[in-house]
Design a protein around this motif. Structure first.
Motif, PDB file in Angstrom:
ATOM      1  N   GLN A  97       6.723   8.480   4.333  1.00 50.63           N
ATOM      2  CA  GLN A  97       7.012   9.091   3.148  1.00 50.63           C
ATOM      3  C   GLN A  97       8.136  10.134   3.323  1.00 50.63           C
ATOM      4  O   GLN A  97       9.439   9.641   2.435  1.00 50.63           O
ATOM      5  N   GLY A  98       8.411  10.905   4.174  1.00 47.36           N
ATOM      6  CA  GLY A  98       9.513  11.777   3.947  1.00 47.36           C
ATOM      7  C   GLY A  98      10.761  11.724   4.224  1.00 47.36           C
ATOM      8  O   GLY A  98      11.500  12.138   3.650  1.00 47.36           O
ATOM      9  N   LEU A  99      10.357  10.182   5.318  1.00 50.50           N
ATOM     10  CA  LEU A  99      12.345   9.500   5.591  1.00 50.50           C
ATOM     11  C   LEU A  99      12.182   8.713   4.699  1.00 50.50           C
ATOM     12  O   LEU A  99      13.796   8.274   5.077  1.00 50.50           O
ATOM     13  N   ALA A 100      11.734   8.230   3.842  1.00 47.88           N
ATOM     14  CA  ALA A 100      12.289   7.587   3.217  1.00 47.88           C
ATOM     15  C   ALA A 100      13.429   7.336   2.260  1.00 47.88           C
ATOM     16  O   ALA A 100      12.971   8.886   1.398  1.00 47.88           O
ATOM     17  N   PRO A 101      14.614   6.744   2.084  1.00 49.63           N
ATOM     18  CA  PRO A 101      15.830   7.331   1.364  1.00 49.63           C
ATOM     19  C   PRO A 101      15.810   7.086  -0.646  1.00 49.63           C
ATOM     20  O   PRO A 101      16.423   8.217  -0.725  1.00 49.63           O
ATOM     21  N   LYS A 153       0.545  -1.499   0.065  1.00 49.93           N
ATOM     22  CA  LYS A 153       0.241  -0.103  -0.027  1.00 49.93           C
ATOM     23  C   LYS A 153       1.348   1.226   0.156  1.00 49.93           C
ATOM     24  O   LYS A 153       0.710   2.144  -0.721  1.00 49.93           O
ATOM     25  N   LEU A 154       1.913   1.268   0.159  1.00 49.16           N
ATOM     26  CA  LEU A 154       2.683   1.959   1.067  1.00 49.16           C
ATOM     27  C   LEU A 154       3.352   2.523  -0.748  1.00 49.16           C
ATOM     28  O   LEU A 154       3.785   3.447  -1.160  1.00 49.16           O
ATOM     29  N   GLU A 155       4.615   2.056  -0.434  1.00 52.97           N
ATOM     30  CA  GLU A 155       4.745   1.989  -2.525  1.00 52.97           C
ATOM     31  C   GLU A 155       3.699   2.089  -3.581  1.00 52.97           C
ATOM     32  O   GLU A 155       4.366   3.094  -3.978  1.00 52.97           O
ATOM     33  N   ALA A 156       2.571   1.862  -3.287  1.00 54.80           N
ATOM     34  CA  ALA A 156       1.253   2.442  -4.525  1.00 54.80           C
ATOM     35  C   ALA A 156       0.629   4.122  -4.148  1.00 54.80           C
ATOM     36  O   ALA A 156       0.401   4.193  -4.880  1.00 54.80           O
ATOM     37  N   GLY A 157       1.629   4.741  -2.938  1.00 50.95           N
ATOM     38  CA  GLY A 157       1.339   5.424  -2.332  1.00 50.95           C
ATOM     39  C   GLY A 157      -0.187   5.285  -1.172  1.00 50.95           C
ATOM     40  O   GLY A 157      -0.567   7.005  -1.653  1.00 50.95           O
ATOM     41  N   ASP A 158      -1.016   4.567  -1.477  1.00 51.25           N
ATOM     42  CA  ASP A 158      -1.581   4.695   0.209  1.00 51.25           C
ATOM     43  C   ASP A 158      -1.321   4.813   2.011  1.00 51.25           C
ATOM     44  O   ASP A 158       0.096   5.039   1.592  1.00 51.25           O
ATOM     45  N   ALA A 159      -1.776   5.303   1.828  1.00 50.33           N
ATOM     46  CA  ALA A 159      -1.995   5.543   3.261  1.00 50.33           C
ATOM     47  C   ALA A 159      -2.137   4.276   4.085  1.00 50.33           C
ATOM     48  O   ALA A 159      -2.316   3.575   3.674  1.00 50.33           O
ATOM     49  N   LEU A 160      -1.703   4.249   5.713  1.00 48.50           N
ATOM     50  CA  LEU A 160      -1.908   2.876   6.677  1.00 48.50           C
ATOM     51  C   LEU A 160      -3.236   3.027   6.670  1.00 48.50           C
ATOM     52  O   LEU A 160      -3.299   2.467   7.190  1.00 48.50           O
TER      53      LEU A 160
END
Length: 388
Positions: A337-341, A19-26
């Protein structure tokens, strides 16, 4: 490594990674969740405004005061406010201090590191000597116990640092509510995007702190220390308050032989993302004070959800806590999202692999959290949304 090779993960919470990789939220996207999250964050923003002002007031105007009887009055003492204070008809600033002490205890980040530096010790000693000038009793005690007052100043630094952090978050949540009222916010991803943009915009905002003693101003956290909003207060706040927290008195034994509390602080799971909402509303549980504060500022559209639930307002604080946890998973999504490498929507195989490892490390923290609970369908909306 191809994009397809990274499609699936063996992690128990692989669904959320995808979900996160697809741009969705938790948190699932639905009109009901948007209503709840925005409504509770509006209330939380108002409360954080009060918390922030008081923490900063204490840091700047109650510096090394031995008996700060009126520290919760923000310098505006009156008999009426005193009676309201005694009757608990007020904001519970004790919860703000609970969060401050949790951050101080767990540490982490540049603020924690700076407070152990020789530069801080030099500035703290300078302020102590100015504050205690002519007070020979206290100066004598300071010589006998040289670490006591510097430790109090470390605490004042956290008062100020957390106050400055909450100042930004309060404005962010209030502006989110304003955009929702104007019809600009309609989905959970838009909520997350608003929070993420706010975090990025203020990421490098300096965190500084000084006190005025007599006619002189003494730096405690100078600008030269290079402390900033996101790295040095935001990330440690998420770690200390969202994840670790502190054991709630009366719910577990502090007896070491009982082994009900982890021996290692890094194993603590008492934060906002783990807390069982049912005890919230009980005496001695610190978040009860936050829920009590937020209940005064809940917008009418959210209050209607609570009133029409099966229990009505009998378990209002529990319902507020459930909603609050939903909102905190949105804030956490923005932080992830903000801290992702790398951007989570990257097509570069190596970057996707690094992101996958990064997301799996987050999911390791969520295995015992309330993530599954906030993703369950909520039956409280049967009267407001009959089509469900």
């Amino acid at each position: 490594m191809t994009k397809a090779a990274l499609k699936y993960s063996n992690h128990p919470l692989a669904t959320y990674i995808e979900k996160l990789e697809a741009g969705d939220a938790l948190l699932p996207d639905s009109p009901e969740n948007v209503l709840e999250v925005v409504g509770i964050l509006k209330s939380y923003g108002i409360v954080l405004d009060a918390y922030s002002r008081n923490l900063i007031y204490i840091a700047e105007h109650q510096f090394l005061e031995l008996f700060p009887f009126f520290k919760y009055f923000d310098g505006e003492f009156s008999v009426k406010k005193l009676l309201q204070h005694w009757w608990h008809d007020r904001i519970n600033f004790e919860y703000a201090e609970y969060c401050m002490k949790a951050m101080l205890w767990h540490g982490g980040g540049g603020l924690d590191a700076y407070l152990d530096s020789p530069e801080f010790s030099r500035l703290a000693e300078k302020a102590i000597q100015a504050k205690l000038k002519g007070n020979f009793l206290m100066l004598g005690l300071h010589r006998l116990f040289p670490e006591f007052l510097p430790e109090q100043i470390r605490q004042f630094a956290y008062y100020s640092g957390l106050g400055q952090f909450w100042r930004v978050m309060s404005d962010m949540f209030i502006s989110l509510s304003d955009r929702y009222d104007r019809g600009e916010i309609k989905t959970i991803p838009q909520v997350v995007e608003h929070i993420l943009n706010g975090l990025v915009a203020d990421a490098n905002k300096p965190i500084t702190y000084s006190v005025k003693i007599g006619k002189e101003v003494y730096d405690i956290l100078p600008k030269s220390a290079g402390l900033t909003f996101l790295t040095d207060t935001g990330v440690p706040y998420v770690e200390a308050i969202f994840f670790r927290g502190t054991p709630f008195p009366g719910t577990v034994s502090y007896n070491a032989q009982a082994a009900q509390i982890p021996a290692d602080q890094s194993d603590f799971t008492y934060g906002a993302l783990y807390a069982d909402p049912l005890p919230i509303g009980g005496a001695g549980i610190p978040p009860t004070q936050l829920m009590q504060d937020m209940r005064h500022f809940i917008p009418e559209y959210l209050h209607e959800v609570y009133r029409t639930s099966c229990r009505g307002e009998d378990d209002l604080r529990v319902q507020i806590c459930q909603t609050f946890q939903k909102s905190m998973f949105c804030v956490t999504t923005a932080a992830i999202q903000g801290l992702a490498p790398h951007p989570l929507n990257t097509s570069d195989p190596k970057q996707r692999q690094a992101n996958r490892a990064y997301l799996e490390s987050w999911m390791n923290r969520f295995t015992e959290s309330r993530l599954a609970e906030v993703n369950k369908p909520d039956e409280r909306y049967c009267q407001l949304f009959p089509e469900r």
